[in-house]
Design a protein around this motif. Structure first.
Motif, PDB file in Angstrom:
ATOM      1  N   HIS A   1       0.959  -1.240  -0.125  1.00 30.30           N
ATOM      2  CA  HIS A   1       0.049   0.102  -0.068  1.00 30.30           C
ATOM      3  C   HIS A   1       0.946   1.220  -0.022  1.00 30.30           C
ATOM      4  CE1 HIS A   1      -2.898   3.013   1.347  1.00 30.30           C
ATOM      5  NE2 HIS A   1      -3.640   2.231   1.168  1.00 30.30           N
TER       6      HIS A   1
ATOM      7  N   HIS B   1       0.965   0.383  -6.360  1.00 25.53           N
ATOM      8  CA  HIS B   1      -0.520   0.801  -5.663  1.00 25.53           C
ATOM      9  C   HIS B   1      -1.032   1.997  -6.148  1.00 25.53           C
ATOM     10  CE1 HIS B   1      -2.875   2.117  -2.680  1.00 25.53           C
ATOM     11  NE2 HIS B   1      -3.426   0.965  -2.727  1.00 25.53           N
TER      12      HIS B   1
ATOM     13  N   GLN C   1      -9.285  -0.956   2.965  1.00 22.91           N
ATOM     14  CA  GLN C   1      -9.190   0.560   3.170  1.00 22.91           C
ATOM     15  C   GLN C   1      -9.438   1.092   4.347  1.00 22.91           C
ATOM     16  OE1 GLN C   1      -7.163   2.196   1.177  1.00 22.91           O
ATOM     17  NE2 GLN C   1      -6.638   0.791  -0.289  1.00 22.91           N
TER      18      GLN C   1
ATOM     19  N   GLU D   1     -10.169   1.908   8.194  1.00 24.04           N
ATOM     20  CA  GLU D   1      -8.972   2.472   9.209  1.00 24.04           C
ATOM     21  C   GLU D   1      -8.974   1.636  10.296  1.00 24.04           C
ATOM     22  OE1 GLU D   1      -9.655   6.526  10.412  1.00 24.04           O
ATOM     23  OE2 GLU D   1      -9.045   7.284   8.462  1.00 24.04           O
TER      24      GLU D   1
ATOM     25  N   GLU E   1      -0.723   2.074  11.570  1.00 23.43           N
ATOM     26  CA  GLU E   1      -2.173   1.944  10.810  1.00 23.43           C
ATOM     27  C   GLU E   1      -2.086   0.505   9.945  1.00 23.43           C
ATOM     28  OE1 GLU E   1      -5.066   4.516   8.043  1.00 23.43           O
ATOM     29  OE2 GLU E   1      -3.128   5.191   8.486  1.00 23.43           O
TER      30      GLU E   1
ATOM     31  N   LYS F   1      -3.162  -1.341   6.909  1.00 20.39           N
ATOM     32  CA  LYS F   1      -3.658  -1.233   5.666  1.00 20.39           C
ATOM     33  C   LYS F   1      -4.237  -2.254   4.960  1.00 20.39           C
ATOM     34  CE  LYS F   1      -2.693   3.412   5.190  1.00 20.39           C
ATOM     35  NZ  LYS F   1      -3.534   4.399   5.003  1.00 20.39           N
ATOM     36  N   CYS F   2      -3.771  -3.551   5.138  1.00 21.25           N
ATOM     37  CA  CYS F   2      -4.175  -4.709   4.423  1.00 21.25           C
ATOM     38  C   CYS F   2      -3.933  -5.874   5.164  1.00 21.25           C
ATOM     39  CB  CYS F   2      -3.576  -4.715   3.165  1.00 21.25           C
ATOM     40  SG  CYS F   2      -4.012  -6.308   2.367  1.00 21.25           S
TER      41      CYS F   2
ATOM     42  N   GLN G   1      -0.102  -5.504   6.081  1.00 21.17           N
ATOM     43  CA  GLN G   1       0.710  -4.335   5.677  1.00 21.17           C
ATOM     44  C   GLN G   1       0.197  -3.143   6.557  1.00 21.17           C
ATOM     45  OE1 GLN G   1       0.286  -3.246   1.470  1.00 21.17           O
ATOM     46  NE2 GLN G   1       0.041  -5.518   1.049  1.00 21.17           N
TER      47      GLN G   1
ATOM     48  N   THR H   1       1.409   1.055   8.078  1.00 24.91           N
ATOM     49  CA  THR H   1       2.143   2.437   7.997  1.00 24.91           C
ATOM     50  C   THR H   1       2.401   3.084   9.166  1.00 24.91           C
ATOM     51  OG1 THR H   1       0.145   3.545   7.275  1.00 24.91           O
ATOM     52  CG2 THR H   1       1.377   2.496   5.644  1.00 24.91           C
TER      53      THR H   1
ATOM     54  N   HIS I   1       3.472   7.193   4.010  1.00 29.90           N
ATOM     55  CA  HIS I   1       2.601   6.907   2.999  1.00 29.90           C
ATOM     56  C   HIS I   1       2.907   5.391   2.378  1.00 29.90           C
ATOM     57  CE1 HIS I   1       0.843  10.812   2.629  1.00 29.90           C
ATOM     58  NE2 HIS I   1       2.012  11.338   2.624  1.00 29.90           N
TER      59      HIS I   1
ATOM     60  N   ALA J   1       3.448   1.534   2.792  1.00 29.51           N
ATOM     61  CA  ALA J   1       3.331   0.720   3.832  1.00 29.51           C
ATOM     62  C   ALA J   1       4.695  -0.426   4.020  1.00 29.51           C
ATOM     63  CB  ALA J   1       2.064  -0.201   3.523  1.00 29.51           C
TER      64      ALA J   1
END
Length: 764
Positions: free
Chosen positions: A458, A463, A516, A518, A551, A553-554, A562, A564, A569, A571
């Protein structure tokens, strides 16, 4: 009226205005063919055309031209007597002989076409142009092996003027010469073009020059590139199919070519591929002929009661009708594409053709400014990056299809997409520019000996561009074939690809989308990706320390997430909660030498959700005994106050006294929930911290997960309800819980996720 010695017999063929029958001379026993034309008032305009045809045919007396014996006329009928042809057209006779076990080679084609040239030479010497020379006009006199080939059907023949230039329109077809199709002046060379198309069909089994309105040189060169015919045969095809009529040789000069006059040098091997193509061609021509006959038969020209336009009273006008011509072209092209199954006939050098066109346009110079502007615009279009990329993809796709060497069917409409998806590999070319310092953001894994995209990081370049999807197969990187290379080698090639990067990709059927939603977690352990031997890609890993906020992401991969860091930005890969718990258990198992307990990596398949059972002390497992601290879900809030405080500690640590002291000192801030019990002795006590409940009701609430925890002592049940904690929070106070009972820490965490707990570990 026919002479009495001529006896009419069975019918051979029928048209809209004529009937052909077999007749016998009862005196000599000779057989003829009689064409009976109706001369009723509604079609009297064809009389002049018939007279012209008879006049021309009577002049043409040659062994390779069908002979006209005579003609007779009555008040309403016209009889044309010709020699009887018992054989079929040249293509059908070739197929019939092959079915009988005979070989078909270039020598056979040379034998037949030499006879056609000799007849054509005589026709031109008589100052006659046939104008409709095609395989259906070349008939074998009989079914014998040594039967002569004869030129027939002189309906469109014409006497050439003294200046040897004609401009009269003729029936447009796939055998029509380019100058005739363009409405230009023409001469005897139009018959050489029809001869050349027929020769090409006999040698290749199909007509590659479907449209004679464009320059055929390029198509002819491409079609003959992979042909099995000899070079001498190709040479004669290049001569007779010359686009410029002035450069076409005459029939007399063609007879001097070595392919015709040196029989010993003509190849005699069987043309198997030509025969297969010729079967499809002959089938299409027969259907085309039937379609034409059905169209003509729709209007009964012999019926005086049916109104007929003056134009349709002539057979040439009927066949030359725009609707019929368009219908026949569509029909012929449809059948051609439907039956064609040779991908090697496809053109795979569109990029080279574009370069040639650009070179030709660059040399164009005109006095008018408008012409120069149009040429400049066209050059800009042809030289654009998108147009060149499209042609390159076209060439690569055709080459891929030719390598597969599988049949193509149903190319028109939706059939082409279905055929490609079922039989062929769809290749996509991806091009982009990659700076030296920016990673691609993809990892690769091997699936069925194919290098496929395992994950897309990500925030990475791929991506952001959206050019690849999970599961896509990468076949080439900057022209380097990835076949038989290891995953490590492929990953290294991708990492070293900088600047202008070109990927050849086979798209996957199913594309997975990156989650996506949060989700923030607090890391409860330290992690160094460079020391992890299980991580699929070291460069994609992300290290962190205990207490950092990440955070997610996936979470599509059950083993590697994944994530971050705040403000980043791009990941990175981190171990999932399931993988980290497995690691902790494995380490603990090794320490205790639990050889009987075999642990394996968790499966990527999702486990079915099981019904949560009430906690029991007797069901403690290794999870309850280990401190499995991995990730803790958190949330960012502008104004936040802790809702619950939990005091935990080993036995002997007086957490209860700490709790009571806090409540005594700050009664306006802290409180403790009421303990529910089934002991009736507490009914007499004045302690307000106990609440008597019925045992049956308490067990029912436990099964419905209304209790945070519970335990049993001396036959009585004790527990704290979740509702009592929420009531304290709703009153604006912070509940304090002391955990001295033997309860699983993991179970407490599951209940406290929604309560924003704050754990205080009390040590002595």
């Amino acid at each position: 009226m026919l002479p009495s010695y001529l006896k009419l017999e069975n019918e051979i063929s029928r048209g809209s205005f004529y009937t052909t029958k077999r007749c016998t001379n009862i005196l000599t026993g000779e057989e003829y063919a009689v064409k009976i034309v109706d001369l009723k008032p509604s079609i009297c305009t064809i009389f002049e055309d018939i007279k012209k045809e008879i006049f021309i045919c009577k002049q043409l007396c040659h062994p390779n031209i069908v002979q006209t014996i005579g003609s007779y006329q009555t008040s309403d009928q016209f009889y044309i007597i010709t020699e009887l042809i018992t054989g079929s057209d040249i293509c059908s006779e070739i197929l019939n002989k092959v079915d009988s076990g005979y070989l078909y080679s270039e020598a056979v084609a040379s034998f037949y076409m030499r006879q056609i040239l000799e007849g054509l030479e005589f026709i031109h010497e008589c100052q006659v142009v046939h104008r409709n020379l095609n395989p259906l006009c070349m008939m074998l006199a009989s079914t014998n092996n040594n039967a002569a080939v004869k030129i027939t059907d002189f309906r469109f023949a014409s006497k050439m003027p003294k200046e040897n230039i004609e401009r009269k329109a003729v029936v447009p077809s796939e055998f029509t010469a380019p100058e005739v199709a363009h409405g230009k002046n023409y001469n005897y060379s139009v018959d050489i073009w029809g001869f050349g198309i027929t020769l090409y069909i006999l040698l290749n089994g199909e007509n590659i020059l479907q449209s004679s309105r464009t320059n055929s040189k390029y198509s002819l060169q491409m079609s003959l590139t992979g042909s099995d015919i000899s070079e001498t045969a190709k040479d004669i095809l290049y001569q007779v199919l010359e686009y410029d009529p002035v450069k076409r040789p005459s029939a007399t000069s063609l007879l001097q070519h070595q392919w015709f006059n040196k029989k010993q040098q003509v190849p005699r091997f069987h043309l198997l591929k030509t025969i297969e193509n010729l079967k499809n061609f002959n089938k299409r021509q027969q259907e085309l002929y039937n379609c034409q006959q059905n169209y003509i038969s729709e209007t009964d020209l012999t019926n005086p009661n049916q109104p007929v336009s003056e134009e349709k009273k002539k057979p040439e006008s009927v066949i030359d009708d725009c609707t019929l011509v368009t219908m026949l072209k569509i029909h012929n092209l449809t059948k051609k594409y439907k039956d064609e199954n040779d991908v090697n006939k496809l053109i795979a050098n569109a990029s080279l053709l574009r370069s040639e066109v650009c070179l030709s346009l660059s040399s164009v110079s005109g006095k008018e400014t408008v012409i120069n502007e149009k040429v400049t615009l066209l050059l800009d279009l042809l030289d654009s990056l998108h147009f060149k990329t499209m042609l390159k993809v076209h060439d690569e796709t055709i080459k891929e299809l030719q390598q597969l060497d599988q049949p193509i069917q149903n190319r028109l409409g939706d059939g082409i997409r279905q055929s490609l998806s079922d039989n062929f590999t769809q290749v996509r070319l991806i091009q982009f520019h990659r700076p030296h310092s920016e990673p691609l953001g993809i990892t690769v894994k091997m699936i069925n000996k194919k290098h496929c995209v395992a994950r897309i990081i990500h925030g990475g370049m791929i991506h952001r561009h959206g050019t690849l999807n999970i599961g896509d197969e990468i076949k080439e990187v900057n022209g380097t074939n990835l076949s038989y290379k290891s995953v490590e080698m492929v990953q290294k090639i991708l990492n070293n690809a900088v600047g202008d990067v070109s990927l050849k990709v086979v798209p996957s059927i199913r594309n997975e989308e990156i989650n996506q939603n949060e989700l923030y977690v607090r890391c409860l352990f330290d992690y160094d990706s460079s020391l992890d031997n299980l991580i699929p890609c070291q460069q994609a890993g992300m290290s962190f320390e205990c207490g950092e906020i990440l955070e997610i992401k996936c979470k599509s991969d059950p083993l590697w997430w994944q994530a971050t860091k705040p403000g980043k930005h791009m990941a990175g890969l981190i171990p999932s909660q399931e993988l980290q718990e497995w690691r902790i258990m494995s380490i603990e198992a090794q320490k205790k030498n639990e050889k009987t307990r075999k642990l394996s990596l968790p499966s990527s398949k999702k486990k079915p959700k099981q019904k949560q059972m009430a906690y029991r002390v007797s069901l403690h497992t290794i999870y309850d005994k280990l401190d499995l601290t991995t990730y803790e879900e958190v949330a960012f809030k502008e104004s936040f106050s802790r809702k619950v405080i939990v005091l935990i500690g080993a036995k002997g640590v007086n957490c209860k006294s700490i709790k009571n002291n806090l409540i005594a000192q700050f009664p306006e801030k802290f409180s403790t929930p009421i303990i529910c019990t089934t002991s009736e002795s507490h009914l007499q006590e004045t302690d307000e911290k106990f609440l008597f409940v019925n045992k049956k009701e308490m067990l029912a609430d436990i099964n419905q997960h209304k209790y945070l925890n519970y335990f049993q002592s001396k036959g009585y049940l004790y527990g704290i309800t979740l509702d009592s904690i929420h009531r304290i929070i709703s009153d604006g106070l912070i509940p304090i819980l002391d955990v001295e009972i033997p309860v699983s820490l993991l179970l407490l965490k599951n209940h406290f996720i929604i309560l924003n707990k704050f754990l205080i570990k009390v040590v002595w």
